[in-house]
Write an enzyme that holds these catalytic residues in place. Structure first.
Site, PDB file in Angstrom:
ATOM      1  N   MET A  30       0.710  -1.320  -0.067  1.00  0.00           N
ATOM      2  CA  MET A  30       0.064   0.083   0.155  1.00  0.00           C
ATOM      3  C   MET A  30       0.923   1.058  -0.011  1.00  0.00           C
ATOM      4  O   MET A  30       1.518   1.423   0.928  1.00  0.00           O
ATOM      5  CB  MET A  30      -0.922  -0.167   1.210  1.00  0.00           C
ATOM      6  N   GLN A 106       8.109  -4.642  -3.032  1.00  0.00           N
ATOM      7  CA  GLN A 106       7.548  -4.452  -4.341  1.00  0.00           C
ATOM      8  C   GLN A 106       8.336  -3.352  -5.080  1.00  0.00           C
ATOM      9  O   GLN A 106       8.239  -2.189  -4.770  1.00  0.00           O
ATOM     10  CB  GLN A 106       6.131  -4.208  -3.966  1.00  0.00           C
ATOM     11  N   HIS A 189       5.786  -5.363  -9.493  1.00  0.00           N
ATOM     12  CA  HIS A 189       4.574  -4.773  -9.704  1.00  0.00           C
ATOM     13  C   HIS A 189       4.153  -4.782 -11.183  1.00  0.00           C
ATOM     14  O   HIS A 189       4.674  -3.845 -11.981  1.00  0.00           O
ATOM     15  CB  HIS A 189       4.719  -3.311  -9.083  1.00  0.00           C
ATOM     16  N   GLY A 190       2.976  -5.581 -11.663  1.00  0.00           N
ATOM     17  CA  GLY A 190       2.849  -5.573 -12.835  1.00  0.00           C
ATOM     18  C   GLY A 190       1.431  -5.468 -13.293  1.00  0.00           C
ATOM     19  O   GLY A 190       0.601  -5.749 -13.899  1.00  0.00           O
ATOM     20  N   ALA A 191       0.780  -4.547 -12.276  1.00  0.00           N
ATOM     21  CA  ALA A 191      -0.762  -4.597 -12.231  1.00  0.00           C
ATOM     22  C   ALA A 191      -1.045  -2.998 -12.458  1.00  0.00           C
ATOM     23  O   ALA A 191      -0.236  -2.140 -12.271  1.00  0.00           O
ATOM     24  CB  ALA A 191      -1.184  -5.221 -10.647  1.00  0.00           C
ATOM     25  N   HIS A 192      -2.493  -2.769 -12.487  1.00  0.00           N
ATOM     26  CA  HIS A 192      -3.075  -1.598 -11.879  1.00  0.00           C
ATOM     27  C   HIS A 192      -2.890  -0.417 -12.797  1.00  0.00           C
ATOM     28  O   HIS A 192      -2.943   0.600 -12.731  1.00  0.00           O
ATOM     29  CB  HIS A 192      -2.761  -1.025 -10.481  1.00  0.00           C
ATOM     30  N   TYR A 194       0.174   0.290 -14.215  1.00  0.00           N
ATOM     31  CA  TYR A 194       1.407   0.895 -14.232  1.00  0.00           C
ATOM     32  C   TYR A 194       2.241   0.206 -15.423  1.00  0.00           C
ATOM     33  O   TYR A 194       1.697  -0.359 -16.319  1.00  0.00           O
ATOM     34  CB  TYR A 194       1.994   0.751 -12.901  1.00  0.00           C
TER      35      TYR A 194
END
Length: 392
Positions: A30, A106, A189-192, A194
């Protein structure tokens, strides 16, 4: 209050390569922005250690910038490179280990979502799969209903092969640094919406080279990046990979409409070196595809044979809301009872807890001891409080 369900599956130990966890409870990453100029505030040691002391098995840190000139979301995002930043991370790792917890950073590159004017190197344009702005990818823009912006938005520059290679090297360097400072693994981080997800998504990837067009081409960057990280850290250091269907710009956005389409994305990533898929959803209990009770994490595990983590409103009464979200009594017990059942039947392996752990550093211990009346409600305003206010 309803009868308390069997929550013991949440507290079974878990092992992945060199990572050994006392339970299945994970602090989900977060963004908190507690790192002025990229170096963690001194109170961060206690912030993470308190969650480990409260029973959390694994902590995934907030997104940390890799050592690339335009990776950073803002100047207050922690770096995972550079002597000063890594010295602080070494102290945080020691604090978490001192409470019998495990911790992974992350690693993050924001691509066109970078807040350029509020980050390092503001004169340098953002980079992404294609030369777009963040606004170009909104649901309103896709539907043709977006209002014209009242100010100029500088588009991102489409990444060259040198740019791609440079970002891969930056992730590999930060992953190696994570191993060297004592972390228990590394998360990508490979999401959301980005950077890596900008390559995955057809709406944001309009390239016509080897990194655009077909699914195999659109995932090539991420596959090469995971392989680069694996080569840097060796075979036994766990690699987690976060992916999502939804995007920050469009909650209804999707990468895959069927299990077969999802397999074309995840299987090559597993082959490249991912050990645990962190499947980010907004509500963990919702099936991902018609005809099966499996959620997104369940499908990730089924399709790849790798471990998987679910996330999405765990322990919260009102999913994905702000001040109305609370973690109280019967609602929480029922919510977690379903989660435990899903772990017990083997749908997935780990449970990522977010906002409930901000409100309750000892959330895992409270839940294990069935002290649901002691749980404090999540207050959206708490997400922007100081470390001194949220760390105790």
């Amino acid at each position: 209050m309803t009868d308390i369900p069997d929550l013991s599956p949440l507290f079974a130990p878990f092992t992945c390569k060199t990572m050994r966890l006392r339970n299945r409870i994970v602090m989900s990453p977060m963004t908190r922005q507690f790192a002025p100029d990229g170096v963690l505030d001194g109170a961060v040691d206690d912030y993470y250690a308190r969650r480990a002391a409260g029973g959390t098995g694994l902590i995934i840190t907030e997104g940390t910038a890799v050592g690339h000139p335009v990776a950073h979301y803002s100047r207050n995002i922690p770096h995972f490179y550079g002597e000063a930043a890594l010295a602080r991370w070494r102290a945080v790792v020691a604090a978490v280990h001192g409470q019998d917890g495990a911790i992974v950073p992350q690693l993050w590159h924001t691509g066109l979502s970078r807040r350029r004017s509020a980050s390092a190197n503001p004169e340098v344009p953002n980079i992404s799969a294609s030369a777009l702005t963040d606004e170009d990818l909104s649901a309103e823009a896709a539907a043709g209903t977006a209002r014209a912006s009242d100010r100029q938005r500088r588009p991102a520059e489409a990444m060259s092969k040198d740019d791609i290679d440079g970002v891969i090297a930056a992730f590999a360097d930060s992953a190696l640094a994570a191993r060297d400072v004592g972390c228990d693994g590394v998360a990508i981080h490979g999401a959301h919406g980005y950077l890596l997800d900008q390559f995955f998504w057809e709406r944001s990837n309009r390239r016509d080279d080897a990194y655009g067009g077909s699914v195999e081409n659109r995932i090539r960057f991420a596959v090469e990046l995971v392989a680069g990280v694996r080569a840097a850290v060796g075979p036994d250091f766990p690699i987690l990979f976060r992916f999502s269907q939804w995007k920050s710009q469009d909650y209804a956005g999707k990468l895959a409409d069927t299990p077969a389409a999802l397999a074309r994305i995840l299987e090559p990533l597993a082959d490249a070196g991912v050990d645990i898929f962190d499947a980010s959803t907004r509500r963990f209990w919702l099936p991902e595809f018609d005809g099966s009770p499996l959620n997104l994490a369940g499908w990730a595990k089924k399709l790849t044979g790798k471990a998987a983590m679910t996330v999405g409103s765990i322990g919260l009464e009102s999913p994905f809301l702000g001040g109305g979200s609370s973690a109280t009594s019967a609602v929480t017990a029922d919510n977690l009872g379903l989660l435990a059942q899903m772990i017990d039947r083997g749908d997935f392996d780990l449970a990522g807890v977010g906002r409930a752990l901000i409100a309750n550093p000892d959330w895992a211990d409270i839940v294990q001891e069935s002290r649901f009346a002691d749980l404090r409600a999540y207050d959206a305003r708490g997400h922007i409080k100081t470390l001194e206010q949220v760390g105790t």
